[in-house]
Structures are given as C-alpha cells and as structure tokens.
Scaffold this active site. Sequence first.
Site, PDB file in Angstrom:
ATOM      1  N   ARG A  72      22.731 -26.030  36.454  1.00  0.00           N
ATOM      2  CA  ARG A  72      24.180 -26.050  36.678  1.00  0.00           C
ATOM      3  C   ARG A  72      24.784 -24.656  36.465  1.00  0.00           C
ATOM      4  O   ARG A  72      25.700 -24.236  37.194  1.00  0.00           O
ATOM      5  CB  ARG A  72      24.818 -27.060  35.707  1.00  0.00           C
ATOM      6  CG  ARG A  72      24.267 -28.489  35.827  1.00  0.00           C
ATOM      7  CD  ARG A  72      25.067 -29.320  36.768  1.00  0.00           C
ATOM      8  NE  ARG A  72      26.474 -29.259  36.457  1.00  0.00           N
ATOM      9  CZ  ARG A  72      27.085 -29.934  35.472  1.00  0.00           C
ATOM     10  NH1 ARG A  72      26.385 -30.785  34.714  1.00  0.00           N
ATOM     11  NH2 ARG A  72      28.374 -29.813  35.259  1.00  0.00           N
ATOM     12  N   ASN A 112      36.568 -29.585  34.493  1.00  0.00           N
ATOM     13  CA  ASN A 112      35.417 -28.839  34.993  1.00  0.00           C
ATOM     14  C   ASN A 112      34.918 -27.817  33.979  1.00  0.00           C
ATOM     15  O   ASN A 112      35.701 -27.213  33.252  1.00  0.00           O
ATOM     16  CB  ASN A 112      35.770 -28.138  36.306  1.00  0.00           C
ATOM     17  CG  ASN A 112      36.129 -29.123  37.396  1.00  0.00           C
ATOM     18  OD1 ASN A 112      35.859 -30.317  37.244  1.00  0.00           O
ATOM     19  ND2 ASN A 112      36.728 -28.664  38.471  1.00  0.00           N
ATOM     20  N   HIS A 143      36.605 -30.253  28.862  1.00  0.00           N
ATOM     21  CA  HIS A 143      35.209 -30.668  28.674  1.00  0.00           C
ATOM     22  C   HIS A 143      34.299 -29.485  28.389  1.00  0.00           C
ATOM     23  O   HIS A 143      33.076 -29.578  28.586  1.00  0.00           O
ATOM     24  CB  HIS A 143      34.719 -31.469  29.891  1.00  0.00           C
ATOM     25  CG  HIS A 143      35.328 -32.843  29.977  1.00  0.00           C
ATOM     26  ND1 HIS A 143      35.251 -33.637  31.092  1.00  0.00           N
ATOM     27  CD2 HIS A 143      36.029 -33.557  29.059  1.00  0.00           C
ATOM     28  CE1 HIS A 143      35.883 -34.786  30.858  1.00  0.00           C
ATOM     29  NE2 HIS A 143      36.369 -34.755  29.637  1.00  0.00           N
ATOM     30  N   CYS A 151      25.697 -23.595  18.650  1.00  0.00           N
ATOM     31  CA  CYS A 151      24.617 -23.874  17.695  1.00  0.00           C
ATOM     32  C   CYS A 151      24.664 -25.331  17.245  1.00  0.00           C
ATOM     33  O   CYS A 151      25.734 -25.881  16.972  1.00  0.00           O
ATOM     34  CB  CYS A 151      24.749 -22.944  16.492  1.00  0.00           C
ATOM     35  SG  CYS A 151      23.459 -23.226  15.270  1.00  0.00           S
ATOM     36  N   CYS A 193      20.583 -19.962  18.469  1.00  0.00           N
ATOM     37  CA  CYS A 193      21.827 -19.407  17.937  1.00  0.00           C
ATOM     38  C   CYS A 193      21.599 -17.947  17.518  1.00  0.00           C
ATOM     39  O   CYS A 193      20.640 -17.655  16.803  1.00  0.00           O
ATOM     40  CB  CYS A 193      22.263 -20.239  16.742  1.00  0.00           C
ATOM     41  SG  CYS A 193      23.660 -19.563  15.840  1.00  0.00           S
ATOM     42  N   GLY A 231      41.248 -34.022  42.656  1.00  0.00           N
ATOM     43  CA  GLY A 231      39.783 -34.073  42.759  1.00  0.00           C
ATOM     44  C   GLY A 231      39.079 -34.705  41.574  1.00  0.00           C
ATOM     45  O   GLY A 231      38.037 -34.216  41.159  1.00  0.00           O
TER      46      GLY A 231
END
Length: 284
Positions: A72, A112, A143, A151, A193, A231
């Site tokens: 992604r 998004n 989101h 971490c 991390c 959308g």
Amino acid sequence: MPPSKDLHAFKKVLSASKNIIVVAGAGLSAASGIPTFRGSGGMWRKYDAMSLATPESFAENPSLVWQFYHYRRESALKASPNAAHVALSSFTIPKVRERIAPGSDFTLITQNVDGLSPRSNEQVFAQAGVTVPDTPPYLIEMHGRLFDIKCTQCDHVEFDTSSPICEALAGTEALVEKKELDANIPIENLPRCRKCGSLARPGVVWFGEVPHDMPVIDKLVEKADLCLVIGTSSAVYPAAGYAAEVADNGGTVAVFNFERTPGDEDVDFLFLGGCEEWLPKALS
Ligand code: BJW
Ligand code: ZN
C-alpha cells in the site's frame, strides 16, 4: 423528497454556510489509481479485512500484515493527487473560500491513509504562495497515515516515506498483487522502532482502535451546518455517522459518490459520478 442533483442550488447553500466539513473516503483517491476497500475492484474483495486490518492480526502475523502495508505504501508513493484533492486543497485556502463561502470555516476529515490530501495541500498552497492557519484544523487524517511508523512498545511515531521501508520487504509488493503473501519474514527483519528497537507497526487505525482527534472531530461535526460526504461507502463508524448527526442538527448534507450508499435517500444533495469530475465544479 428525493435528494436534489441541482448544482446551482448546492452552490447557493454552500455560499451561505459557515461551518463546512467534508467526510472523505477511498473514492477520493480512486482517480489517482488507489484501489477502494469495498465494492467492485475493492481490496476487501481480494483480502480479508479482519486478517489484515486488526491489532490481533498484526500480533498473530506481523510479516503478513507488513507485506500488505508495504504494498500500500509503494502504491501511494507512486500515485499523485487528482482533481478532487486539488479542488479541496484550493477550497481550504481562506482567500479562495472567501469568494465562494464568505466567512466560513472548513475542515477536511479524511479516512484515507494514503497521504494524497496533505501532498495536494502542500502543492496547492505553495503554488498560491499561502500559509493556511491551523485553527480550525484544515485536515484531519482520522485513520492515521501509511507513512507513520509506530512502535508496538513505546508508542514512538516517526514519519518515514522510505521505499522500501526495510530491505526484507523489498519486492514483496509483487507477491501481494498475485495474492501470494509470504508470512515468513523473521520479525527482527521487519521495521523496528528507531528509539527503542522494538517491532514497529504501520501508524494506521485498525478495527477496534480509536480513530485520531476524536474530541476535535466531535466538536466540528456538532457545529457543522454543511457536510459533504465524498467517496465513502459509509460502512465504517464513527465516520459513517457524521452526516446523520449534521442532518439531525438541522445542517445540510451533500453526497458525492459513484454509486448509491446507505442513507443517501435522506440527504439534501446527491451527485452521482466521479468526485474528480464533480468537486472542481462544486467548489469553485
Ligand atoms: C467513488 C469514486 C469516485 C469510488 N468518486 N466516489 C457500530 C457503530 C459504531 C462502531 C461500530 C459498529 N459496529 C462495529 C463498529 C466498529 C468498527 C466498524 O465501524 N465496523 C464496521 C465494519 C461496522 N469501527 C471501528 O472499529 C473504528 N473504531 C471505533 O469505532 O472505535 C471506537 C470509538 C470510536 C470513537 C470514539 C471512541 C471509541 C475504527 C475503524 C478503523 C477502520 N480502518 C480501516 C483500515 C485503515 C488502514 C488501512 O487503510 O488499511 O479504514 S478499514 C477501511 O474502511 C479503511 C477506510 O478508511 C474505511 C472506510 O472505507 P471507505 O473510505 O468508505 O472506502 P470504501 O471502499 O468502503 O468505499 C469507497 C466508496 O467510494 C464507494 O462507495 C465507492 O462507490 C466510492 N467511489 N470511486 C466518488 N471516483
Ligand atoms: Zn519504541
């Protein structure tokens, strides 16, 4: 009464609105080549959301989940903002908005995680030579962000657009395309991390987790007199409930979507089609 599709009437309402919010979803980035989640061609048709987008699935198989998010990230890095992102960025600029909806505040609340709205803002603001005030917030990525690396132990978050995010994931995006996720990358070779060395995870909000900036969003939704729903399939809460809340408070709701979505029979305006076609006309 069925929703209106009269753009002129919409623009009249827009011009009189003072507290405008947009609730956006994957359809906003569809014209940039980023697949949506649901519906035809949606990612959740090919992959099981519950085995990739929950904290439990990450705990069970971090290698599999990281491959999906690496894929992604790489797709988002290759994509560019489309005309819908640009129209929203332009509308964010106070002196532009002053001509269209005088005296209004505006916030884009996006679900998004692809970073295309902030990238569009950077480009459009730079081109206009403006700095946009932070209050009220003009963009909320509720989101999270694909490029935040968080971490699992100390919660340290770092924004990192490296491609690939780690050597072990390089090239695995081809496997994802073929739906041949390989769950065998040793955990020590996955992103770590930078502060404490523990396993890191994508800084996105999975099912069962609390979205970002909820108190700020709640206030914006409560105050809004116009809500544009752009959308999104309106299948995921809490975002799916914002339009109804604005309507209950007496505000106006306008939906921009390729197809019919739950509850859109009760909204004030419905513009069916690509938001990349509608928004440049609606917000100018
Ligand atoms: C176009 C177009 C074009 C295409 N032009 N349009 C009941 C009530 C309340 C909550 C729940 C409930 N039941 C269950 C819950 C919890 C759960 C939930 O909602 N589950 C549902 C399945 C029912 N929600 C949560 O767990 C959330 N957290 C939460 O509720 O915490 C509790 C809490 C809240 C508030 C305060 C205190 C506590 C978290 C949800 C996290 C969602 N995460 C994901 C993954 C993120 C990382 C990643 O990207 O991988 O977020 S799932 C996925 O869905 C992603 C999206 O942001 C989200 C929404 O999808 P979206 O954007 O709508 O995409 P699509 O594909 O569904 O729709 C695209 C639309 O575009 C379609 O309609 C197309 O037609 C259209 N389109 N091209 C215009 N060109
Ligand atoms: Zn740490």
